[in-house]
Design an enzyme around this catalytic site. Structure first.
Site, PDB file in Angstrom:
ATOM      1  CE  LYS A  53       3.861  -1.822  10.617  1.00  0.00           C
ATOM      2  NZ  LYS A  53       4.914  -2.763  10.168  1.00  0.00           N
ATOM      3  N   GLY A  80      -1.163  -0.725   1.602  1.00  0.00           N
ATOM      4  CA  GLY A  80      -1.079  -2.159   1.859  1.00  0.00           C
ATOM      5  C   GLY A  80      -2.304  -2.856   1.303  1.00  0.00           C
ATOM      6  CB  SER A  81      -3.673  -6.186   1.988  1.00  0.00           C
ATOM      7  OG  SER A  81      -3.829  -6.087   3.386  1.00  0.00           O
ATOM      8  CB  THR A  82      -8.296  -4.361  -0.168  1.00  0.00           C
ATOM      9  OG1 THR A  82      -7.726  -3.777  -1.351  1.00  0.00           O
ATOM     10  CG2 THR A  82      -9.717  -3.857  -0.026  1.00  0.00           C
ATOM     11  CB  VAL A 122      -4.427  -4.458   6.506  1.00  0.00           C
ATOM     12  CG1 VAL A 122      -3.875  -3.552   7.596  1.00  0.00           C
ATOM     13  CG2 VAL A 122      -4.005  -5.903   6.776  1.00  0.00           C
ATOM     14  N   GLY A 123      -6.474  -2.373   5.090  1.00  0.00           N
ATOM     15  CA  GLY A 123      -6.928  -0.989   4.880  1.00  0.00           C
ATOM     16  C   GLY A 123      -8.330  -0.764   5.425  1.00  0.00           C
ATOM     17  CD  GLU A 166      -2.726   5.668  -2.775  1.00  0.00           C
ATOM     18  OE1 GLU A 166      -3.218   4.882  -3.608  1.00  0.00           O
ATOM     19  OE2 GLU A 166      -2.762   6.897  -2.894  1.00  0.00           O
ATOM     20  CB  CYS A 179      -0.478  -1.611  -5.835  1.00  0.00           C
ATOM     21  SG  CYS A 179       0.559  -0.154  -5.951  1.00  0.00           S
ATOM     22  CD  GLU A 218      -2.997  -6.761  -5.116  1.00  0.00           C
ATOM     23  OE1 GLU A 218      -3.332  -6.928  -3.929  1.00  0.00           O
ATOM     24  OE2 GLU A 218      -2.512  -5.703  -5.539  1.00  0.00           O
TER      25      GLU A 218
HETATM   26  P1  NAD Z   1      -0.357  -5.628   4.418  1.00  0.00           P
HETATM   27  O1  NAD Z   1      -1.678  -4.951   4.393  1.00  0.00           O
HETATM   28  O2  NAD Z   1      -0.283  -6.985   4.961  1.00  0.00           O
HETATM   29  O3  NAD Z   1       0.695  -4.764   5.251  1.00  0.00           O
HETATM   30  C1  NAD Z   1       0.953  -3.412   4.949  1.00  0.00           C
HETATM   31  C2  NAD Z   1       1.483  -2.730   6.191  1.00  0.00           C
HETATM   32  O4  NAD Z   1       0.443  -2.702   7.163  1.00  0.00           O
HETATM   33  C3  NAD Z   1       2.661  -3.438   6.845  1.00  0.00           C
HETATM   34  O5  NAD Z   1       3.563  -2.483   7.349  1.00  0.00           O
HETATM   35  C4  NAD Z   1       1.998  -4.205   7.988  1.00  0.00           C
HETATM   36  O6  NAD Z   1       2.870  -4.453   9.058  1.00  0.00           O
HETATM   37  C5  NAD Z   1       0.910  -3.229   8.387  1.00  0.00           C
HETATM   38  N1  NAD Z   1      -0.212  -3.840   9.109  1.00  0.00           N
HETATM   39  C6  NAD Z   1      -0.647  -5.130   9.044  1.00  0.00           C
HETATM   40  N2  NAD Z   1      -1.699  -5.312   9.867  1.00  0.00           N
HETATM   41  C7  NAD Z   1      -1.952  -4.120  10.463  1.00  0.00           C
HETATM   42  C8  NAD Z   1      -2.913  -3.652  11.390  1.00  0.00           C
HETATM   43  N3  NAD Z   1      -3.848  -4.461  11.891  1.00  0.00           N
HETATM   44  N4  NAD Z   1      -2.877  -2.371  11.782  1.00  0.00           N
HETATM   45  C9  NAD Z   1      -1.965  -1.523  11.257  1.00  0.00           C
HETATM   46  N5  NAD Z   1      -0.997  -1.899  10.383  1.00  0.00           N
HETATM   47  C10 NAD Z   1      -1.010  -3.179   9.975  1.00  0.00           C
HETATM   48  O7  NAD Z   1       0.179  -5.536   2.912  1.00  0.00           O
HETATM   49  P2  NAD Z   1       1.540  -6.117   2.328  1.00  0.00           P
HETATM   50  O8  NAD Z   1       1.366  -7.577   2.163  1.00  0.00           O
HETATM   51  O9  NAD Z   1       2.707  -5.588   3.094  1.00  0.00           O
HETATM   52  O10 NAD Z   1       1.576  -5.373   0.907  1.00  0.00           O
HETATM   53  C11 NAD Z   1       0.942  -5.858  -0.207  1.00  0.00           C
HETATM   54  C12 NAD Z   1      -0.355  -5.127  -0.466  1.00  0.00           C
HETATM   55  O11 NAD Z   1      -0.144  -3.724  -0.566  1.00  0.00           O
HETATM   56  C13 NAD Z   1      -0.968  -5.504  -1.800  1.00  0.00           C
HETATM   57  O12 NAD Z   1      -2.352  -5.709  -1.683  1.00  0.00           O
HETATM   58  C14 NAD Z   1      -0.714  -4.285  -2.681  1.00  0.00           C
HETATM   59  O13 NAD Z   1      -1.593  -4.128  -3.750  1.00  0.00           O
HETATM   60  C15 NAD Z   1      -0.803  -3.191  -1.697  1.00  0.00           C
HETATM   61  N6  NAD Z   1      -0.114  -2.003  -2.194  1.00  0.00           N
HETATM   62  C16 NAD Z   1      -0.828  -0.925  -2.624  1.00  0.00           C
HETATM   63  C17 NAD Z   1      -0.193   0.198  -3.135  1.00  0.00           C
HETATM   64  C18 NAD Z   1      -0.953   1.401  -3.616  1.00  0.00           C
HETATM   65  O14 NAD Z   1      -0.329   2.449  -3.756  1.00  0.00           O
HETATM   66  N7  NAD Z   1      -2.241   1.304  -3.871  1.00  0.00           N
HETATM   67  C19 NAD Z   1       1.193   0.217  -3.196  1.00  0.00           C
HETATM   68  C20 NAD Z   1       1.893  -0.895  -2.759  1.00  0.00           C
HETATM   69  C21 NAD Z   1       1.226  -1.996  -2.239  1.00  0.00           C
END
Ligand code: NAD
Length: 451
Positions: free
Chosen positions: A152, A205-207, A209-210, A227, A261, A353
């Site tokens: 996705k 993605g974000s901490t 949502v992670g 990540e 990130c 961040e």
């Molecule tokens: P986000 O967490 O909002 O979204 C990331 C992904 O998760 C998107 O595809 C989104 O549609 C999906 N998502 C959102 N809610 C979800 C849910 N409830 N269930 C499953 N999937 C869901 O993050 P973002 O705003 O797209 O990206 C920015 C963040 O990503 C920053 O915090 C950045 O530090 C982090 N990031 C980390 C790394 C790493 O390798 N550590 C790399 C790039 C980005």
């Protein structure tokens, strides 16, 4: 359908479908069925298909890069590197199927062997900041290990992932082995967590949502790689090559408009060289070229969205601005590279961040204080140390709580070395020789020789 906006102009240029629950489940079911076939493809043949996929990406680097410039506002030089990174990651893991050996462990009464077996369907969830590389860091090792993949992309940036899936098919990957499902995180992404046929979720993605993905996966004891966010420190000691460190600092935080990130967004400067370092840094920031990302000379493009620009601006409005660079005026989500003076470690821009072109600066007295300040964060993804003292470089490298670190450099991601975070920056490692094993389970088989 989701409208896609060119961040450099603020105008809608195309739209893509946004899949629902039923379509997601149907795609997962097809991937599950394809798994039975893909895991049995002979290692040499799977390797050859991945090499062909890599070659197909190679002949489409310019097309993929142009798509990323339009969809994500990345500079063209970065976008070409990103497409090349997908090719390299595929090439690297194409070497894996024939090397995925188990062990033979000495036992009495027979022989004991282990197999690294694929998991099944792997769900890869990608953020908008590096749509191509982050996708490949998940799908390439997962496919090499014999899993099928549903991926996705982020709602804002799905185009390159959709194109990569088409290229995979053109390269000869069988249907349903690698499927890209554009849609909402709360629908498609969440279904990867709850559908039992998905055996691992590989999330970037974000901490926040992670954490929800990790707790959701716990329900089915589903594997996860996370990540997440970062707030990495760039520590400059007084004995460092200050000119080099100052020249390198802007790209370490403003690359990809700070939406990285690994951005070194906290600059710690030893107090004896604090003023001198800022004097060296100012012209480097002001000369950082922020312009139309399709120009080869561009070093930074716009932010991803109007929302992201408003978020970034909220960190700057009440802060003590040391100096700032330039950005185009007018349409598009532009923001200038900005350097803020932190007056306390409680300053919001120092702790959170920002995910934009904002650098926070703080002085430190000695090595012990530098380590304490660097570690005073919930994150631990990346970081840099500038010093000519080898002992100090090693001591600080060992003391800073982070997954990747560079000394007298800002490099952090190579496809053949491990990448990932500690603390709330993540769980597990991507890339390098070990990532492959996280897409497998070890099966132990004892064969009796007594009958
Ligand atoms: P986000 O967490 O909002 O979204 C990331 C992904 O998760 C998107 O595809 C989104 O549609 C999906 N998502 C959102 N809610 C979800 C849910 N409830 N269930 C499953 N999937 C869901 O993050 P973002 O705003 O797209 O990206 C920015 C963040 O990503 C920053 O915090 C950045 O530090 C982090 N990031 C980390 C790394 C790493 O390798 N550590 C790399 C790039 C980005």
């Amino acid at each position: 359908m989701t409208d896609l906006i060119n961040p450099a102009t603020g105008t809608v240029f195309t739209s893509v479908p946004s899949l629902g629950l039923e379509e997601t489940d149907a795609a997962i079911e097809r991937a599950h069925r394809a798994f039975g076939m893909w895991r049995r493809v002979a290692p040499g043949e799977r390797a050859e298909l991945l090499r062909r996929f890599a070659a197909m990406v190679d002949t489409h680097v310019d097309e993929l890069a142009d798509l990323e410039v339009r969809n994500s506002g990345h500079t063209i030089s970065n976008a070409r590197w990103e497409a090349g990174n997908v090719r390299n990651v595929l090439d690297y893991y194409a070497g894996a199927p024939e090397r995925l050996s188990g062990r033979q462990i000495p036992v009495g009464g027979g022989i004991d062997v282990t197999f690294h077996e694929p998991l099944g369907v792997v769900g890869v969830i990608v953020p908008w900041n590096f749509p191509m590389p982050i996708a490949a860091w998940g799908f390439a090792p997962a496919l090499a290990a014999g899993n099928t993949v549903v991926l996705k992309p982020a709602e804002l940036t799905p185009l390159t992932a959709i194109r990569l899936a088409e290229l995979a098919r053109e390269a000869g990957l069988p249907p349903d082995v690698f499927t890209v499902l554009p849609g909402k995180g709360s629908v498609v992404g969440q279904r990867f967590v709850t559908n039992p046929a998905v055996r691992k979720v590989c999330f970037t993605g974000s901490t926040a949502v992670g954490k929800s993905i990790m707790s959701g996966c716990a329900e089915q004891v589903k594997r996860v790689t996370l990540e997440l966010g970062g707030k990495s420190a760039n520590i400059v000691f007084a004995d460092a090559d200050l000119e080099r460190a100052a020249a390198a600092a802007p790209a370490s935080v403003f690359d990809n408009a700070g939406q990285d990130c690994c951005a070194r967004s906290r600059l710690l400067i030893q107090e004896s060289v604090y003023d001198r370092f800022l004097t060296l840094l100012q012209p480097a920031v002001q000369e950082f070229r922020v312009e139309d990302p399709s120009l080869p000379s561009a070093e930074m493009g716009p932010l991803i969205s109007a929302d992201q620009r408003a978020t970034v601006a909220s960190y700057v409005c009440d802060a003590d601005v040391a100096f700032a660079g330039h950005a185009p005026a007018g349409d598009g989500w532009w923001f200038p590279p900005t350097v803020l003076l932190a007056h306390s470690t409680e300053d919001r821009h120092w702790r959170e961040e920002v995910f934009g072109p904002v650098l926070s600066v703080l002085p430190f007295r000695d090595e012990a204080e530098a380590i304490r300040l660097a570690n005073d964060t919930e994150y631990g993804l990346s970081g840099s140390i500038w010093t000519r003292d080898l002992g100090q470089a090693l001591r600080v490298s060992q003391a800073v709580e982070t997954g990747t670190l560079s000394v007298n450099s800002h490099s952090s991601v190579r496809y053949w070395t491990p990448f990932g975070g500690v603390k709330q920056s993540g769980l597990g490692r991507e890339l390098g020789p070990d990532a492959l094993l996280s897409f497998t389970d070890v099966k132990n088989v004892f064969i009796s020789t007594d009958c």
